[in-house]
Design a protein around this motif. Structure first.
Motif, mmCIF file in Angstrom:
data_model
loop_
_atom_site.group_PDB
_atom_site.id
_atom_site.type_symbol
_atom_site.label_atom_id
_atom_site.label_comp_id
_atom_site.label_asym_id
_atom_site.label_seq_id
_atom_site.Cartn_x
_atom_site.Cartn_y
_atom_site.Cartn_z
ATOM 1 N N PRO A 108 -40.241 -2.592 -121.512
ATOM 2 C CA PRO A 108 -40.539 -2.306 -120.105
ATOM 3 C C PRO A 108 -39.372 -2.795 -119.250
ATOM 4 N N VAL A 109 -38.921 -1.936 -118.353
ATOM 5 C CA VAL A 109 -37.733 -2.264 -117.564
ATOM 6 C C VAL A 109 -38.034 -2.116 -116.071
ATOM 7 N N VAL A 110 -37.538 -3.042 -115.288
ATOM 8 C CA VAL A 110 -37.572 -2.903 -113.831
ATOM 9 C C VAL A 110 -36.136 -2.849 -113.329
ATOM 10 N N MET A 111 -35.857 -1.852 -112.526
ATOM 11 C CA MET A 111 -34.525 -1.751 -111.954
ATOM 12 C C MET A 111 -34.578 -1.836 -110.440
ATOM 13 N N CYS A 112 -33.553 -2.505 -109.904
ATOM 14 C CA CYS A 112 -33.384 -2.569 -108.460
ATOM 15 C C CYS A 112 -32.346 -1.514 -108.099
ATOM 16 N N CYS A 113 -32.809 -0.417 -107.504
ATOM 17 C CA CYS A 113 -31.924 0.724 -107.249
ATOM 18 C C CYS A 113 -31.421 0.729 -105.807
ATOM 19 N N PHE A 114 -30.180 1.162 -105.654
ATOM 20 C CA PHE A 114 -29.604 1.337 -104.316
ATOM 21 C C PHE A 114 -29.190 2.793 -104.162
ATOM 22 N N ARG A 115 -29.537 3.397 -103.060
ATOM 23 C CA ARG A 115 -29.096 4.773 -102.834
ATOM 24 C C ARG A 115 -27.573 4.786 -102.864
ATOM 25 N N ARG A 116 -27.019 5.760 -103.554
ATOM 26 C CA ARG A 116 -25.597 5.694 -103.867
ATOM 27 C C ARG A 116 -24.698 5.768 -102.637
ATOM 28 N N ARG A 117 -24.925 6.742 -101.783
ATOM 29 C CA ARG A 117 -24.053 6.892 -100.601
ATOM 30 C C ARG A 117 -24.005 5.637 -99.737
ATOM 31 N N PRO A 118 -25.174 5.138 -99.323
ATOM 32 C CA PRO A 118 -25.124 3.921 -98.507
ATOM 33 C C PRO A 118 -24.487 2.751 -99.246
ATOM 34 N N PHE A 119 -24.716 2.713 -100.559
ATOM 35 C CA PHE A 119 -24.115 1.632 -101.339
ATOM 36 C C PHE A 119 -22.592 1.721 -101.297
ATOM 37 N N GLU A 120 -22.094 2.940 -101.428
ATOM 38 C CA GLU A 120 -20.645 3.144 -101.388
ATOM 39 C C GLU A 120 -20.071 2.739 -100.024
ATOM 40 N N GLU A 121 -20.806 3.071 -98.979
ATOM 41 C CA GLU A 121 -20.342 2.681 -97.649
ATOM 42 C C GLU A 121 -20.338 1.170 -97.481
ATOM 43 N N LEU A 122 -21.386 0.555 -98.023
ATOM 44 C CA LEU A 122 -21.486 -0.895 -97.954
ATOM 45 C C LEU A 122 -20.317 -1.538 -98.707
ATOM 46 N N MET A 123 -19.968 -0.931 -99.844
ATOM 47 C CA MET A 123 -18.846 -1.455 -100.624
ATOM 48 C C MET A 123 -17.548 -1.385 -99.839
ATOM 49 N N ALA A 124 -17.398 -0.285 -99.111
ATOM 50 C CA ALA A 124 -16.156 -0.110 -98.355
ATOM 51 C C ALA A 124 -16.063 -1.123 -97.222
ATOM 52 N N SER A 125 -17.223 -1.491 -96.664
ATOM 53 C CA SER A 125 -17.181 -2.347 -95.483
ATOM 54 C C SER A 125 -17.295 -3.836 -95.807
ATOM 55 N N THR A 126 -17.861 -4.184 -96.937
ATOM 56 C CA THR A 126 -17.969 -5.603 -97.266
ATOM 57 C C THR A 126 -17.313 -5.855 -98.615
ATOM 58 N N PRO A 127 -16.323 -6.733 -98.659
ATOM 59 C CA PRO A 127 -15.552 -6.918 -99.895
ATOM 60 C C PRO A 127 -16.324 -7.604 -101.017
ATOM 61 N N HIS A 128 -17.351 -8.379 -100.674
ATOM 62 C CA HIS A 128 -18.008 -9.191 -101.705
ATOM 63 C C HIS A 128 -18.641 -8.370 -102.812
ATOM 64 N N ILE A 129 -19.162 -7.213 -102.469
ATOM 65 C CA ILE A 129 -19.801 -6.396 -103.499
ATOM 66 C C ILE A 129 -18.755 -5.836 -104.457
ATOM 67 N N GLY A 130 -17.700 -5.278 -103.900
ATOM 68 C CA GLY A 130 -16.645 -4.741 -104.738
ATOM 69 C C GLY A 130 -16.002 -5.807 -105.609
#
Lengths: 248, 248
Positions: A108-130
DNA sequence: CGCAGAATTGATACATCTCAAGCTGGGTGG
DNA sequence: CCACCCAGCTTGAGATGTATCAATTCTGCG
């Protein structure tokens, strides 16, 4: 697509069990808050396919709990596992629209999903995720390269011993047990999944597990519980450097 | 340690042949300028070791020209190549003090090296380098996973055909030739290096190359020049999906 | 020319695969 | 409650692909 209401999962990132190891590990409270706005949980049954290679993939995700596999299948059915996804591991690739591999839950698996587009934008704007994602990807690349040595050059027996010690190590990482002397853990994989991991047939896996058992390197309790009476003895069987694994 | 004065290498990043593909691809002029301050060139002879696994590594680098290999050796001498480094590929890992693998030049190689500490600081202060490195690392991880399928599940003949088509593709990427019909290229690897790449013995490599040759899938001109009369025919022998490789 | 590294080719050994037959344990329905 | 069933696993016997060991034969080069 909607989180099962019955799912005992933290809605609040601060309480998340993988908070400090996943792709969000370095995030500040405000970044975390923005992640919370685009996240949702999904659960999968054992054997269920999370995504097929080639399918459109509109999210990226972290494994919260359970074990999943990443694998590749040839036209004639030969399959090779290319990733073992444990809690905190990242699934998907920012900037890529279609999945490159099959992802399947084995427990049994639980995943924490992030919508891809907003995630990509978040990556571009905040360095910590990248930054964190780079670190995790470099670790995965190292693991993949170890795995390549295993696939290309190790014997069946060494492969089995290596897999057992890899799983033992990753379990220990969580439960913080020292890696010496007696040790036991649950094997989350079927013989077939082990074979797909190791580039062997399931019969060869079965034979080599039996051999290690009859020689006392391991003991089996039921089908899934593995007892390693002497971890150093198991490491001897992996073919790796005795002092190995000290690279940082 | 000092760049050979005779070396025909651009001192100016703007003229660099790998400018738009290497880790510096996304850098703005001012970022490039800061990179230039911490960079130096090193040249290596064929067969020369760039760095041994476990050695202290005070730089990271881009391959400017030539071919190098990344490999791993077991105590008893079995070795497995885990990376093939072509121009623009990145060597080393920011944040890691010691090399995890052996790096060896197989042709004359020129590397553009950056002192590690300043490079790490530059990464922290300018996002473009880290972003590009993440992208390159994700690509490498994908390649490593393809490679795992090859090592774990392909036959010797499929392995050879796959290696040839991989090298052909990467050559074509540079020379921009279309991937169909007749194609020829230089094989930069010895039989032994091919064997290390593929998880085979050099005898098996030799036999399978001979077999592909006698069946007309490839022709050899001298020891290193390979002619592929019909690229589609070679692809058939790789065992991959006929429509494969479209993932982005 | 002649040497040394690289490659080819041959004969045999052996590890793993393949095909096939049972076994085991846990769940289910009569 | 027990017989049945089925997926997962084990074990066996034989086939096969690749490794191993051992000569030769190329090829480029001093």
């Amino acid at each position: 697509m909607v989180p099962a209401a019955s799912n005992p999962v933290a809605k609040d990132c601060a309480d998340c069990p993988i908070r400090h190891r996943a792709v969000c590990a370095r995030c500040e409270p405000d970044e975390l808050h923005r992640l919370e706005e685009i996240k949702y949980y999904r659960s999968f049954e054992p054997g269920q396919t999370v995504i097929w290679s080639g399918d459109r993939m509109d999210f990226v995700a972290s494994v919260v709990s359970g074990v999943a596999t990443l694998s590749q299948t040839m036209e004639d059915g030969r399959t090779q596992m290319v990733g073992l996804l444990l809690p905190s591991d990242f699934v998907g690739r920012p900037g890529r629209e279609r999945a490159a591999f099959d992802v399947k839950a084995v427990t049994p698996v639980v995943m924490c999903c992030f919508r891809r587009r907003p995630f990509e934008e978040l990556m571009a704007s905040t360095p910590h995720i990248g930054q964190r994602l780079l670190e995790m990807t470099l670790d995965e690349l190292d693991a993949a390269r170890e795995w390549m040595l295993l696939l290309g050059r190790k014997t069946a027996r060494e492969k089995i011993a290596s897999l057992l010690s890899i799983i033992a190590r990753r379990e220990a990482q969580v439960s913080a047990g020292p890696m010496r002397g007696r040790f036991e853990f649950d094997l989350p994989l079927t013989r077939e999944a082990m074979a797909d991991y190791l580039g062997l047939t399931l019969e060869t896996v079965s034979r080599q597990v039996s051999a290690l058992k009859s020689e006392g390197v391991i003991q089996l309790e039921g089908k899934r519980r593995v007892v390693v009476p002497d971890f150093a003895r198991l490491l001897d069987e992996t073919g790796d450097d005795s002092d190995g694994g000290f690279l940082v």
